[in-house]
Write a protein that holds these residues in place. Structure first.
Motif: not given
Length: 393
Positions: A83-85, A90-92, A215-216
């Motif tokens: 999830x952190x990835x 997504x921000x990057x 998982x993200x």
């Protein structure tokens, strides 16, 4: 299709299932071609669920991407190993040096750390904002504001945000609206019906549902899907087909699991409301939770995650409460079949734009699939230990 029917059928197109009930696990690194023409075709269509190279995905990942897109809406879903990835990549995918983002002050702690360390290092400015700011967020938007990140409800303190109100203002200023929708799980909150551009989930939690997969996911509208997909690919993001198979299996029971989590959590939360040891219960379905009115307006249900604040307590007393638990285990995740308990003594230290109203320790619970009466008895005994410790001091 209605929600429960969609959960059963999402991602089960015949091109992925190939005549069986579930999409098979297809593992691959190298994809081989029979002709130059076939290879050129795959290269030209490599972003469109065509076998090209293992990192682009196989039928297993394509099926899961379809399933998540069908559940949440949007134009496509990118996959990540946690999830952190999903949040960070997504921000990057959308910010550059010199940009400014607005981040909710109640965000998941790793999200905040990413802003304070990685984004700061590459010259992206972060301003934290009150989760209850609503349309007032317009006062914080700068000419270089690129993205507004929401998390609703918020981690630990559970504030529910006015997502449509913030989205309306954001779009007037050409800002991207990104939401951590893990609590809503793509079932209890429909992000794209409320103005969200990119919905991120830690699928580790309710999508998988069994505490055995990291998982993200990030699902985007048509406007932002290609940029999200290609930037995630360039960052090397990919996932295991075995993990995706387990996640797909988790989806099939998502509806019934969430209903059971919800019903048991409401019973436990209502019991906690009556306890003298509890100052307040922070559950989005309760009027005592900040932003409850937005929960009533925008959500179709709740789940097993909520918090409560003790009337009094210190480190030793809270430790006594936690250390003797039988059914509640201590752990940092949530969303699985098991019940979890976590204490936070210094919620206010995680904030910079707002203060937390309560001074006593906060306890976060995830109510699993055990019998709720057993969980209540576990908490009752925990309160006995807490009170005994306080009385002996």
């Amino acid at each position: 299709m209605r929600k429960d029917t969609k959960i059963v059928n999402a991602g089960r197109h015949s091109k992925w299932t190939r005549g069986v009930v579930n999409p098979p696990v297809e593992r691959a690194s190298t994809v081989v071609f029979d002709s130059v023409k076939e290879m050129k075709h795959a290269t030209a269509n490599r972003g469109n669920q065509v076998l090209f190279y293992g990192r682009r995905g196989t039928s297993t990942s394509f099926a899961f991407q379809d399933a998540m897109t069908e559940l949440e809406g949007g134009a496509g879903c990118a996959l990540y190993p946690s999830g952190t990835a999903a949040i960070t990549n997504a921000i990057l995918a959308f910010v550059s040096t010199g940009d400014h983002i607005l981040m909710v002050d109640s965000a998941y702690e790793p999200t905040r750390d990413f802003c304070d360390h990685v984004l700061k290092r590459i010259g992206v400015e972060t301003t934290y904002y009150d989760p209850l700011i609503g349309k007032g967020i317009e006062q914080l938007i700068k000419p270089n504001t690129k993205l507004i990140f929401l998390e609703s409800p918020g981690s630990i303190t559970m504030e529910v945000q006015d997502v449509p109100g913030i989205a309306e203002v954001a779009h007037q200023h050409n800002c991207i609206v990104m939401l951590d929708n893990t609590w809503g799980a793509g079932v209890n909150f429909q992000p794209f019906d409320h103005g969200v551009d990119i919905s991120v989930q830690a699928a580790t939690k309710y999508i998988v549902g069994h505490s055995d997969v990291m998982l993200g996911t990030a699902t985007a509208t048509e406007q932002y899907w290609e940029q999200l997909r290609e930037n995630s690919y360039l960052m090397g993001q990919c996932t295991s087909p075995d993990d995706l198979y387990l996640a797909m299996r988790g989806i099939r029971t998502l509806g019934v699991r969430l209903k059971q989590h919800q019903d048991s959590a409401l019973k436990v939360a209502q019991w906690l409301q009556q306890r003298d040891e509890v100052e307040t219960v922070l559950h989005p379905a309760f009027s005592s939770c900040p932003g409850h009115e937005f929960f009533k307006r925008d959500f179709t249900g709740s789940n097993g995650l909520f918090s409560f604040v003790l009337n009094r307590g210190n480190q030793a007393a809270v430790n006594a409460l936690l250390d003797g638990m039988h059914h509640f285990k201590m752990g940092y995740s949530w969303g699985g079949f098991e019940s979890l308990i976590l204490a936070n003594h210094h919620v206010g230290k995680l904030r910079t734009a707002t203060s937390f109203s309560y001074q006593s320790p906060l306890i976060r619970l995830h109510i699993g699939l055990e019998d709720s009466d057993d969980l209540i008895e576990d908490l009752r005994q925990g309160f006995e230990r807490l009170n005994q410790t306080l009385n002996n001091q």
